[in-house]
Motif scaffolding. Structure first.
Motif, PDB file in Angstrom:
ATOM      1  N   GLU A 138       1.100  -1.119   0.024  1.00  0.00           N
ATOM      2  CA  GLU A 138      -0.011   0.002  -0.136  1.00  0.00           C
ATOM      3  C   GLU A 138       0.860   1.171  -0.155  1.00  0.00           C
ATOM      4  OE1 GLU A 138      -3.221   1.112  -0.290  1.00  0.00           O
ATOM      5  OE2 GLU A 138      -2.196   3.118   0.086  1.00  0.00           O
ATOM      6  N   ASN A 163     -10.383   5.022  -1.234  1.00  0.00           N
ATOM      7  CA  ASN A 163     -11.630   5.153  -1.550  1.00  0.00           C
ATOM      8  C   ASN A 163     -12.395   4.411  -0.272  1.00  0.00           C
ATOM      9  OD1 ASN A 163     -11.508   6.677  -3.627  1.00  0.00           O
ATOM     10  ND2 ASN A 163     -12.316   5.093  -4.964  1.00  0.00           N
ATOM     11  N   VAL A 164     -11.626   3.346   0.181  1.00  0.00           N
ATOM     12  CA  VAL A 164     -12.365   2.538   1.314  1.00  0.00           C
ATOM     13  C   VAL A 164     -12.827   3.667   2.576  1.00  0.00           C
ATOM     14  CG1 VAL A 164     -10.606   1.767   2.540  1.00  0.00           C
ATOM     15  CG2 VAL A 164     -12.594   0.230   2.359  1.00  0.00           C
ATOM     16  N   THR A 169     -19.536   6.586   0.780  1.00  0.00           N
ATOM     17  CA  THR A 169     -20.729   7.226   1.765  1.00  0.00           C
ATOM     18  C   THR A 169     -21.384   5.844   2.326  1.00  0.00           C
ATOM     19  OG1 THR A 169     -21.891   7.301  -0.602  1.00  0.00           O
ATOM     20  CG2 THR A 169     -21.270   9.315   0.754  1.00  0.00           C
ATOM     21  N   TYR A 204     -19.213   3.602  -8.841  1.00  0.00           N
ATOM     22  CA  TYR A 204     -19.846   4.147  -7.675  1.00  0.00           C
ATOM     23  C   TYR A 204     -20.133   3.017  -6.603  1.00  0.00           C
ATOM     24  CZ  TYR A 204     -21.548   8.249 -10.110  1.00  0.00           C
ATOM     25  OH  TYR A 204     -21.846   9.684 -10.898  1.00  0.00           O
ATOM     26  N   LYS A 259     -19.688  -1.583  -1.462  1.00  0.00           N
ATOM     27  CA  LYS A 259     -20.683  -2.786  -1.164  1.00  0.00           C
ATOM     28  C   LYS A 259     -20.000  -4.300  -1.651  1.00  0.00           C
ATOM     29  CE  LYS A 259     -23.771  -1.315  -4.510  1.00  0.00           C
ATOM     30  NZ  LYS A 259     -22.964  -0.872  -5.592  1.00  0.00           N
TER      31      LYS A 259
HETATM   32  C1  LIG Z   1     -17.075   9.759  -2.365  1.00  0.00           C
HETATM   33  C2  LIG Z   1     -17.255   8.401  -2.629  1.00  0.00           C
HETATM   34  C3  LIG Z   1     -18.736   7.854  -2.170  1.00  0.00           C
HETATM   35  C4  LIG Z   1     -18.453   6.402  -2.395  1.00  0.00           C
HETATM   36  N1  LIG Z   1     -19.871   5.926  -2.017  1.00  0.00           N
HETATM   37  C5  LIG Z   1     -19.953   4.410  -2.177  1.00  0.00           C
HETATM   38  C6  LIG Z   1     -21.094   3.765  -1.496  1.00  0.00           C
HETATM   39  O1  LIG Z   1     -21.948   4.144  -0.909  1.00  0.00           O
HETATM   40  N2  LIG Z   1     -21.271   2.518  -1.619  1.00  0.00           N
HETATM   41  C7  LIG Z   1     -20.260   1.817  -2.469  1.00  0.00           C
HETATM   42  O2  LIG Z   1     -20.421   0.666  -2.668  1.00  0.00           O
HETATM   43  N3  LIG Z   1     -19.142   2.434  -2.979  1.00  0.00           N
HETATM   44  C8  LIG Z   1     -19.148   3.568  -2.855  1.00  0.00           C
HETATM   45  N4  LIG Z   1     -17.746   4.417  -3.170  1.00  0.00           N
HETATM   46  C9  LIG Z   1     -16.931   3.529  -4.125  1.00  0.00           C
HETATM   47  C10 LIG Z   1     -15.982   2.672  -3.144  1.00  0.00           C
HETATM   48  O3  LIG Z   1     -15.591   3.546  -2.346  1.00  0.00           O
HETATM   49  C11 LIG Z   1     -14.773   1.948  -4.069  1.00  0.00           C
HETATM   50  O4  LIG Z   1     -15.236   1.498  -5.294  1.00  0.00           O
HETATM   51  C12 LIG Z   1     -14.034   1.151  -3.414  1.00  0.00           C
HETATM   52  O5  LIG Z   1     -13.578   1.547  -2.121  1.00  0.00           O
HETATM   53  C13 LIG Z   1     -12.739   0.630  -4.188  1.00  0.00           C
HETATM   54  O6  LIG Z   1     -11.927  -0.330  -3.642  1.00  0.00           O
HETATM   55  P1  LIG Z   1     -10.862  -0.039  -2.591  1.00  0.00           P
HETATM   56  O7  LIG Z   1     -11.580  -0.256  -1.411  1.00  0.00           O
HETATM   57  O8  LIG Z   1      -9.903  -1.252  -2.603  1.00  0.00           O
HETATM   58  O9  LIG Z   1     -10.118   1.004  -2.919  1.00  0.00           O
HETATM   59  P2  LIG Z   1      -9.123   1.920  -2.114  1.00  0.00           P
HETATM   60  O10 LIG Z   1      -9.493   2.368  -0.611  1.00  0.00           O
HETATM   61  O11 LIG Z   1      -8.935   3.247  -3.027  1.00  0.00           O
HETATM   62  O12 LIG Z   1      -7.776   1.172  -2.341  1.00  0.00           O
HETATM   63  C14 LIG Z   1      -6.983   1.306  -3.416  1.00  0.00           C
HETATM   64  C15 LIG Z   1      -5.539   1.611  -2.706  1.00  0.00           C
HETATM   65  O13 LIG Z   1      -4.468   1.328  -3.770  1.00  0.00           O
HETATM   66  C16 LIG Z   1      -3.380   2.001  -3.471  1.00  0.00           C
HETATM   67  N5  LIG Z   1      -2.480   2.313  -4.657  1.00  0.00           N
HETATM   68  C17 LIG Z   1      -2.882   3.015  -5.687  1.00  0.00           C
HETATM   69  N6  LIG Z   1      -1.777   2.821  -6.238  1.00  0.00           N
HETATM   70  C18 LIG Z   1      -0.682   2.449  -5.753  1.00  0.00           C
HETATM   71  C19 LIG Z   1       0.578   1.801  -6.196  1.00  0.00           C
HETATM   72  N7  LIG Z   1       1.144   2.301  -7.219  1.00  0.00           N
HETATM   73  N8  LIG Z   1       1.265   1.000  -5.110  1.00  0.00           N
HETATM   74  C20 LIG Z   1       0.665   0.774  -3.892  1.00  0.00           C
HETATM   75  N9  LIG Z   1      -0.619   1.140  -3.777  1.00  0.00           N
HETATM   76  C21 LIG Z   1      -1.281   1.752  -4.628  1.00  0.00           C
HETATM   77  C22 LIG Z   1      -4.093   3.598  -2.929  1.00  0.00           C
HETATM   78  O14 LIG Z   1      -3.251   4.305  -2.014  1.00  0.00           O
HETATM   79  C23 LIG Z   1      -5.290   2.736  -2.073  1.00  0.00           C
HETATM   80  O15 LIG Z   1      -5.321   2.814  -0.708  1.00  0.00           O
HETATM   81  C24 LIG Z   1     -17.400   5.571  -3.132  1.00  0.00           C
HETATM   82  C25 LIG Z   1     -16.371   6.405  -3.514  1.00  0.00           C
HETATM   83  C26 LIG Z   1     -16.322   7.637  -3.243  1.00  0.00           C
HETATM   84  C27 LIG Z   1     -15.069   8.284  -3.571  1.00  0.00           C
END
Ligand SMILES: Cc1cc2nc3c(=O)[nH]c(=O)nc-3n(C[C@H](O)[C@H](O)[C@H](O)COP(=O)(O)OP(=O)(O)OC[C@H]3O[C@@H](n4cnc5c(N)ncnc54)[C@H](O)[C@@H]3O)c2cc1C
Length: 416
Positions: A63, A71-72, A76, A364, A368
């Motif tokens: 990470e 985004n996690v 919302t 979006y 979930k």
């Molecule tokens: C404002 C907002 C509201 C939302 N509301 C909803 C909702 O109500 N319900 C829903 O289902 N979804 C919602 N979403 C969408 C949801 O949050 C995302 O689709 C989901 O969290 C993405 O997956 P993740 O948790 O793995 O992403 P992230 O938490 O973004 O994880 C990806 C990680 O990769 C890391 N990374 C990136 N590049 C590199 C690299 N080169 N080397 C190492 N690490 C790297 C980043 O730092 C990040 O921590 C929303 C998103 C936003 C922004």
């Protein structure tokens, strides 16, 4: 350490000194069976299920920031499985089932709250579309209820039922939908993965994907080269940038999505409500704040902050749906980078490079999907074959024409 009533009581009497860190501050080893890039919800859930379901524990999650910085920790918090298309419903319903047992599975309070998700409809045509969606859900064994205006009024009395332009005629309700505490989810997965031997490496960016003869052999990072037999990319809004390090071009564009949190109020909304005449969704957190959002910013960007124009659009929608929100004071707003696929549905697939796997395009709805995406991505990496519920999420579907278009959820909803 296992959380239990007994541990809580013991620590209450010992000055809260007995708690240990939730996960180790791991430094990367020189070699792993699997490296997952991205310590968001999806990356950590993948690592957890690789270890728990498939016995693969020589795994690192790399990470670039801190756990919860993506985004996690910015969404919302809405969870639901109220989809229309056969390519989507079974996947999101697997997700709902995993949410329902998640806190026991992780031994962590993720504040999963099945308070219901209510989609309002404002015209006969929209009612028919929602009736169709509800029927499709029920055919797949998912709960759905079509409510009339009076039933909606009982659930959410503060909505504007007499709005001349957008009269509320009723709503589609999924009672098992709701919310979960977003950062607790990722902390819970990090803790569970760490407990099974996964190295959770923070503040370490992947800056290169090393290949040999069309096969991945490891990742270049800011902490040096790590040798890996298989590599999973799970970096949400940064997907295109990361994939370009391997020479891949993805059918994804990155946009900012904003979220807003208000001052705390007494309980006014006890479910998630979405406005059917615009793009607006709202719920109330356990602290009393109203949490809401709307559309993407209209232009691609990697900046984690949004524009005022979208803020005022969201405010307009809010007031049209619930005029009392006009007196609300906003405490905070922020943006997250969204990985918008061209049909609004995600991708969980192998890439043309052997040993390199991709999970992204969540638009979006990726929060979930966190448990189901982690489960299905782990299945793909471990077995080299798709989990049946994620079989439609192919990278090549944009070339073959087998798109999964749920309407209006891709990067340019007006063009769908
Ligand atoms: C404002 C907002 C509201 C939302 N509301 C909803 C909702 O109500 N319900 C829903 O289902 N979804 C919602 N979403 C969408 C949801 O949050 C995302 O689709 C989901 O969290 C993405 O997956 P993740 O948790 O793995 O992403 P992230 O938490 O973004 O994880 C990806 C990680 O990769 C890391 N990374 C990136 N590049 C590199 C690299 N080169 N080397 C190492 N690490 C790297 C980043 O730092 C990040 O921590 C929303 C998103 C936003 C922004």
């Amino acid at each position: 350490m296992k959380f239990s009533g007994f541990e809580l009581l013991k620590n209450a009497f010992t000055g809260q000194t007995g708690w240990t860190p939730h996960w180790r501050k791991a430094e990367p080893k020189s070699s792993y069976d699997v490296v997952i890039i991205g310590g968001g919800g999806h990356g950590l859930a993948t690592a957890h299920y690789l270890a728990k379901e498939f016995g693969i524990t020589n795994v690192a999650v790399i990470e670039k920031g801190w756990i919860g910085s993506g985004n996690v920790g910015r969404n919302t918090t809405i969870i639901r499985s109220n989809y229309l298309l056969p390519g989507n419903i079974p996947f999101y319903e697997l997700g709902m089932k995993l949410w329902e047992g998640l806190e026991q599975e992780l031994n962590y309070n993720a504040m999963v709250s099945q308070r219901g998700v209510l989609n309002l409809y404002h015209s006969d045509a929209q009612r028919d579309a929602f009736a169709r969606r509800g029927n499709a859900m029920r055919l797949h064994g998912v709960d759905a209820e079509l409510l009339d205006r009076d039933a909606v009024r009982t659930m959410a009395p503060f909505l504007d039922f007499n709005n001349a332009r957008f009269p509320i005629q009723g709503g589609l309700l999924q009672r098992r939908g709701g919310t979960a505490r977003h950062d607790a989810v990722v902390w819970g997965y990090a803790r569970a993965a760490d407990k099974r031997g996964v190295d959770v490496v923070e503040n370490c960016e992947v800056i290169g994907l090393r290949q040999d003869n069309g096969k991945i052999i490891g990742v270049e990072t800011t902490k040096g080269f790590i040798d890996a037999k298989r590599v999973g990319m799970s970096v949400a809004g940064n997907s295109s940038r990361l994939a370009s390090l391997a020479g891949l071009r993805l059918p994804i564009e990155s946009y900012v999505l904003q979220a807003f949190v208000s001052e705390s109020l007494k309980p006014v909304i006890d479910c998630v409500v979405t406005f059917g005449a615009g793009h607006f969704y709202i719920s109330q957190s356990d602290k009393g704040s109203l949490v809401f959002g709307g559309d993407l910013d209209p232009y691609p960007s990697y900046a984690q902050r949004g524009s005022l124009a979208v803020f005022s659009d969201v405010a307009e929608n809010a007031i049209a749906m619930m005029p009392m929100l006009g007196r609300l004071r906003i405490l905070r707003s922020w943006g997250g980078i969204m990985d918008m696929s061209m049909d609004g549905s995600p991708i969980i697939d192998k890439t043309p490079i052997e040993g390199l796997f991709f999970n992204g395009g969540w638009c979006y709805g990726g929060f979930k999907a966190t448990p189901a995406a982690g489960f299905c991505f782990a299945h793909l990496i471990a077995k080299g074959a798709h989990h049946p519920v994620a079989a439609a999420y192919r990278l090549d579907r944009f070339a073959t024409g087998r798109v999964i278009d749920e309407k209006g959820a891709g990067p340019t909803p007006n063009l769908h």
